[in-house]
Design an enzyme around this catalytic site. Structure first.
Site, PDB file in Angstrom:
ATOM      1  N   LYS A  22       0.838  -1.213   0.000  1.00  0.00           N
ATOM      2  CA  LYS A  22       0.000   0.000   0.000  1.00  0.00           C
ATOM      3  C   LYS A  22       0.864   1.250   0.000  1.00  0.00           C
ATOM      4  CE  LYS A  22      -1.770   1.562   4.057  1.00  0.00           C
ATOM      5  NZ  LYS A  22      -1.491   2.957   4.401  1.00  0.00           N
ATOM      6  N   ASN A  23       1.843   1.294   0.899  1.00  0.00           N
ATOM      7  CA  ASN A  23       2.583   2.543   1.079  1.00  0.00           C
ATOM      8  C   ASN A  23       3.623   2.799  -0.012  1.00  0.00           C
ATOM      9  OD1 ASN A  23       1.001   3.112   3.230  1.00  0.00           O
ATOM     10  ND2 ASN A  23       2.492   2.528   4.796  1.00  0.00           N
ATOM     11  N   ARG A  92      -5.060  10.509   4.099  1.00  0.00           N
ATOM     12  CA  ARG A  92      -4.023  11.532   4.243  1.00  0.00           C
ATOM     13  C   ARG A  92      -2.984  11.476   3.132  1.00  0.00           C
ATOM     14  NH1 ARG A  92      -3.671  13.838   8.879  1.00  0.00           N
ATOM     15  NH2 ARG A  92      -1.498  14.286   8.451  1.00  0.00           N
ATOM     16  N   CYS A 116      -6.114  12.741  12.752  1.00  0.00           N
ATOM     17  CA  CYS A 116      -6.032  11.327  12.415  1.00  0.00           C
ATOM     18  C   CYS A 116      -6.061  10.544  13.724  1.00  0.00           C
ATOM     19  CB  CYS A 116      -4.733  11.095  11.653  1.00  0.00           C
ATOM     20  SG  CYS A 116      -4.313   9.382  11.411  1.00  0.00           S
ATOM     21  N   ARG A 121      -0.247  14.372  13.085  1.00  0.00           N
ATOM     22  CA  ARG A 121       0.293  14.212  11.734  1.00  0.00           C
ATOM     23  C   ARG A 121       0.248  15.487  10.876  1.00  0.00           C
ATOM     24  NH1 ARG A 121      -1.776   8.532   9.396  1.00  0.00           N
ATOM     25  NH2 ARG A 121       0.107   8.694   8.162  1.00  0.00           N
ATOM     26  N   PRO A 122       0.956  16.532  11.296  1.00  0.00           N
ATOM     27  CA  PRO A 122       1.002  17.741  10.468  1.00  0.00           C
ATOM     28  C   PRO A 122       1.766  17.498   9.160  1.00  0.00           C
ATOM     29  CG  PRO A 122       2.514  17.938  12.324  1.00  0.00           C
ATOM     30  CD  PRO A 122       1.773  16.642  12.507  1.00  0.00           C
ATOM     31  N   VAL A 123       1.637  18.431   8.205  1.00  0.00           N
ATOM     32  CA  VAL A 123       2.375  18.317   6.935  1.00  0.00           C
ATOM     33  C   VAL A 123       3.301  19.518   6.753  1.00  0.00           C
ATOM     34  CG1 VAL A 123       0.738  16.806   5.738  1.00  0.00           C
ATOM     35  CG2 VAL A 123       0.394  19.283   5.668  1.00  0.00           C
ATOM     36  N   ASP A 124       3.714  20.129   7.874  1.00  0.00           N
ATOM     37  CA  ASP A 124       4.556  21.332   7.819  1.00  0.00           C
ATOM     38  C   ASP A 124       5.873  21.096   7.076  1.00  0.00           C
ATOM     39  OD1 ASP A 124       4.938  19.655  10.184  1.00  0.00           O
ATOM     40  OD2 ASP A 124       6.525  21.053  10.740  1.00  0.00           O
ATOM     41  N   GLN A 125       6.430  19.889   7.173  1.00  0.00           N
ATOM     42  CA  GLN A 125       7.718  19.624   6.516  1.00  0.00           C
ATOM     43  C   GLN A 125       7.571  19.537   4.999  1.00  0.00           C
ATOM     44  OE1 GLN A 125      10.628  19.658   8.382  1.00  0.00           O
ATOM     45  NE2 GLN A 125       9.099  20.282   9.897  1.00  0.00           N
ATOM     46  N   ASP A 304       4.202   0.439  11.950  1.00  0.00           N
ATOM     47  CA  ASP A 304       3.052  -0.229  11.327  1.00  0.00           C
ATOM     48  C   ASP A 304       2.926  -1.697  11.742  1.00  0.00           C
ATOM     49  OD1 ASP A 304       2.440   2.126  10.092  1.00  0.00           O
ATOM     50  OD2 ASP A 304       3.225   1.568   8.129  1.00  0.00           O
ATOM     51  N   ILE A 326       6.945   6.946  17.057  1.00  0.00           N
ATOM     52  CA  ILE A 326       6.655   7.684  15.816  1.00  0.00           C
ATOM     53  C   ILE A 326       5.359   8.491  15.917  1.00  0.00           C
ATOM     54  CG2 ILE A 326       6.344   7.502  13.305  1.00  0.00           C
ATOM     55  CD1 ILE A 326       9.114   6.568  14.145  1.00  0.00           C
ATOM     56  N   ARG A 396      -8.973  -0.649   3.986  1.00  0.00           N
ATOM     57  CA  ARG A 396      -8.154   0.425   3.424  1.00  0.00           C
ATOM     58  C   ARG A 396      -6.764  -0.079   3.056  1.00  0.00           C
ATOM     59  NH1 ARG A 396      -8.031   5.959   6.510  1.00  0.00           N
ATOM     60  NH2 ARG A 396      -6.505   6.137   4.857  1.00  0.00           N
TER      61      ARG A 396
HETATM   62  N1  EPU Z   1       5.546  14.731  10.888  1.00  0.00           N
HETATM   63  C1  EPU Z   1       5.491  16.081  11.166  1.00  0.00           C
HETATM   64  N2  EPU Z   1       5.446  16.962  10.113  1.00  0.00           N
HETATM   65  C2  EPU Z   1       5.440  16.564   8.820  1.00  0.00           C
HETATM   66  C3  EPU Z   1       5.486  15.190   8.538  1.00  0.00           C
HETATM   67  C4  EPU Z   1       5.541  14.296   9.601  1.00  0.00           C
HETATM   68  O1  EPU Z   1       5.482  16.487  12.327  1.00  0.00           O
HETATM   69  O2  EPU Z   1       5.374  17.435   7.924  1.00  0.00           O
HETATM   70  C5  EPU Z   1       5.609  13.755  11.991  1.00  0.00           C
HETATM   71  C6  EPU Z   1       4.364  12.887  12.064  1.00  0.00           C
HETATM   72  O3  EPU Z   1       3.323  13.516  12.787  1.00  0.00           O
HETATM   73  C7  EPU Z   1       4.890  11.645  12.738  1.00  0.00           C
HETATM   74  C8  EPU Z   1       6.308  11.542  12.188  1.00  0.00           C
HETATM   75  O4  EPU Z   1       6.647  12.841  11.713  1.00  0.00           O
HETATM   76  O5  EPU Z   1       4.922  11.825  14.130  1.00  0.00           O
HETATM   77  C9  EPU Z   1       6.509  10.547  11.066  1.00  0.00           C
HETATM   78  O6  EPU Z   1       5.462  10.692  10.126  1.00  0.00           O
HETATM   79  P1  EPU Z   1       5.620  10.361   8.576  1.00  0.00           P
HETATM   80  O7  EPU Z   1       5.477  11.638   7.817  1.00  0.00           O
HETATM   81  O8  EPU Z   1       6.838   9.549   8.349  1.00  0.00           O
HETATM   82  O9  EPU Z   1       4.333   9.479   8.321  1.00  0.00           O
HETATM   83  P2  EPU Z   1       3.487   9.487   7.005  1.00  0.00           P
HETATM   84  O10 EPU Z   1       4.369   9.732   5.854  1.00  0.00           O
HETATM   85  O11 EPU Z   1       2.292  10.345   7.178  1.00  0.00           O
HETATM   86  C10 EPU Z   1       3.789   6.955   6.399  1.00  0.00           C
HETATM   87  C11 EPU Z   1       2.894   5.787   6.182  1.00  0.00           C
HETATM   88  C12 EPU Z   1       2.299   5.353   7.507  1.00  0.00           C
HETATM   89  C13 EPU Z   1       3.461   4.974   8.437  1.00  0.00           C
HETATM   90  C14 EPU Z   1       4.406   6.161   8.582  1.00  0.00           C
HETATM   91  C15 EPU Z   1       5.639   5.857   9.424  1.00  0.00           C
HETATM   92  C16 EPU Z   1       2.103   6.130   3.924  1.00  0.00           C
HETATM   93  C17 EPU Z   1       0.993   6.464   3.004  1.00  0.00           C
HETATM   94  N3  EPU Z   1       1.844   6.158   5.232  1.00  0.00           N
HETATM   95  O12 EPU Z   1       2.984   7.984   6.960  1.00  0.00           O
HETATM   96  O13 EPU Z   1       1.501   4.209   7.255  1.00  0.00           O
HETATM   97  O14 EPU Z   1       2.958   4.623   9.702  1.00  0.00           O
HETATM   98  O15 EPU Z   1       4.842   6.593   7.284  1.00  0.00           O
HETATM   99  O16 EPU Z   1       6.340   4.796   8.887  1.00  0.00           O
HETATM  100  O17 EPU Z   1       3.199   5.832   3.491  1.00  0.00           O
HETATM  101  C18 EPU Z   1      -0.158   2.612   7.747  1.00  0.00           C
HETATM  102  O18 EPU Z   1       0.141   2.056   6.683  1.00  0.00           O
HETATM  103  O19 EPU Z   1      -0.912   2.080   8.600  1.00  0.00           O
HETATM  104  C19 EPU Z   1       0.388   3.941   8.022  1.00  0.00           C
HETATM  105  C20 EPU Z   1      -0.133   4.762   8.945  1.00  0.00           C
END
Ligand code: EPU
Length: 416
Positions: A22-23, A92, A116, A121-125, A304, A326, A396
């Site tokens: 999926k990811n 997301r 969530c 899970r912000p997207v600021d980065q 995960d 995480i 999902r």
């Molecule tokens: N974070 C921030 N700001 C950002 C981005 C991330 O603060 O701009 C924080 C997040 O809140 C979290 C940490 O950084 O605490 C890591 O988050 P990451 O961005 O790596 O997670 P993601 O990209 O949203 C993906 C997977 C998740 C998996 C995580 C960690 C996809 C579509 N989703 O999420 O998968 O848990 O990486 O490995 O690739 C799942 O499949 O069940 C799932 C949740």
């Protein structure tokens, strides 16, 4: 709403074919936005999130053709540079259209993902990184508005390791002017799979699989064919299931070289495995041994898989500790496992589990994807019948899980 009814206590015996990840599939589908050429993707799993992503991509004007596990995309006629709230709020990963749309068309309007179940899970980065590449970004009415004449290569170090953040910036950088360096990049195999596809499309990327990606922007990307990597989380979930129920299963279409952290812990549990290049034969007899771990980024223990290993720990012969580093709220399965008779206490981001001799079936509720999978495992190990409500979370991210499990002897049916 669909539910699962599971009668526990059955040993698992037989073959399971693992689906595409999926990811990996979700970002790879978004890469279709980067080119006017044909992208032919195989091993695409049948998942609700894939359907949602294809719907989102189709409404941009991307042509989508799906035949079984093959998806063909063509981005020659994209005319809507937008990801609406109605779709983003359900998934997301929709944020992954932002980088590609901006890089190729100089403009995008993408809904901010909301809260969530597993964390804020912000997207600021993602946003800061795109700004560093020269995008002008404003946030208004719950939408991210991004524009640029042409992205320009830059050196970016994200403040934490982010999987989709790395993927968004990587895709954007492939079409930027000049060189981009992504430091602190996520090294997850799904990021590597995306990078390999981008290279097949003509992108120039060094450091694939490391924490430092160096991208030389190119003027345009072309079409390519690519098989989505096998789902290491699905494979490890089935291994946890057999560790909890006992039995003898053969997993096919796996990628055993990207599962070390989970396989090491499964060996500690007592699972006996013969690991081939793309198969794992796993046998389990007797009670699992408890394992303690802390989740971290790849190549560490994956968040995960935290819930599924916790399910095995609930019936292990001893005590264990599980720390989640995480996400700040990824213990929603604990209350539900305790309803099945587990003995788990939470203190901050650590769960202490005292293994019990038996779990007993009860009605429980799934709260998120991996929590759902962990409840399926606990229910298969429990005495009696468990009904799991809100199973849409499972759909999902797992490809027909109850079909695969009943084929190897689990007593599991979907109630509609
Ligand atoms: N974070 C921030 N700001 C950002 C981005 C991330 O603060 O701009 C924080 C997040 O809140 C979290 C940490 O950084 O605490 C890591 O988050 P990451 O961005 O790596 O997670 P993601 O990209 O949203 C993906 C997977 C998740 C998996 C995580 C960690 C996809 C579509 N989703 O999420 O998968 O848990 O990486 O490995 O690739 C799942 O499949 O069940 C799932 C949740």
């Amino acid at each position: 709403m669909d539910k699962l009814q599971i009668v526990g206590g059955k040993r698992l015996d037989g073959d399971i074919t693992i689906s595409g990840a999926k990811n990996a599939a979700l970002p790879i589908l978004c890469a279709g936005l980067l080119t006017a050429g044909d992208l032919v993707l195989t091993n695409v799993p049948h998942l609700h999130d894939v359907k949602t992503m294809l719907k989102l991509l189709a409404q941009t004007g991307l042509a989508v053709k799906q035949e079984g596990e093959t998806v063909t995309l063509n981005g020659a006629a994209i005319d809507t540079l937008e990801a609406p709230y109605e779709l983003v709020k359900t998934m997301r990963a929709s944020i992954l259209v932002l980088g590609p749309l901006l890089a190729r068309f100089g403009q995008a309007k993408v809904s901010l993902p909301g809260g969530c179940a597993i964390g804020s899970r912000p997207v600021d980065q993602h946003i800061k990184g795109l700004e560093a590449l020269g995008a002008e970004i404003t946030i208004e009415g719950g939408y991210i508005y991004a524009k640029c004449a042409k992205l320009k290569g830059a050196s970016i170090r994200t403040e934490m390791i982010t999987v989709t953040g790395t993927e968004n910036l990587l895709m954007a950088a492939t079409l930027a002017d000049g060189e981009t360096i992504l430091e602190n990049a996520a090294q997850e195999p799904e990021v590597t799979d995306l990078a390999n596809l981008l290279v097949a499309m003509g992108a120039k990327i060094d450091g694939i699989g490391t924490g430092r990606l160096v991208i030389q922007g190119v003027a345009a990307l072309h079409g390519a064919s690519h098989a989505v990597i096998s789902d290491r989380i699905e494979a490890a979930t089935f291994l946890c299931a057999v560790a909890a129920t006992g039995g003898d299963i053969l997993l096919r279409n796996t990628r055993t070289d990207i599962m070390d952290a989970a396989l090491d812990k499964l060996r500690d549990i007592g699972l006996v495995m013969e690991v081939g290049a793309d198969t794992i034969r796993a046998t389990m007899n007797g009670r699992p041994r408890p394992v303690s771990f802390s989740t971290t980024e790849y190549p560490g223990f994956p968040t995960d898989m935290q819930a599924q290993f916790m399910a095995v720990n609930t019936i292990a012969g001893g005590a264990s500790r599980v720390t989640e580093t995480i996400f700040e709220n990824r213990f929603m399965h604990v209350q539900e496992m305790n309803r099945l008779g587990a003995a788990i206490r939470i203190d901050g981001n650590t769960a202490s589990i005292s293994g019990v001799a038996r779990l007993r079936g009860a009605p429980v509720m799934a709260t998120d994807l991996r929590a759902s999978a962990s409840l399926v495992i606990a229910a298969m190990a429990a005495d009696g019948t468990t009904i799991i409500d809100r199973i849409y979370h499972l759909d999902r991210g797992y490809d027909r899980m109850e079909v695969k499990l009943s084929a190897v002897g689990a007593d599991i049916v979907r109630l509609q």
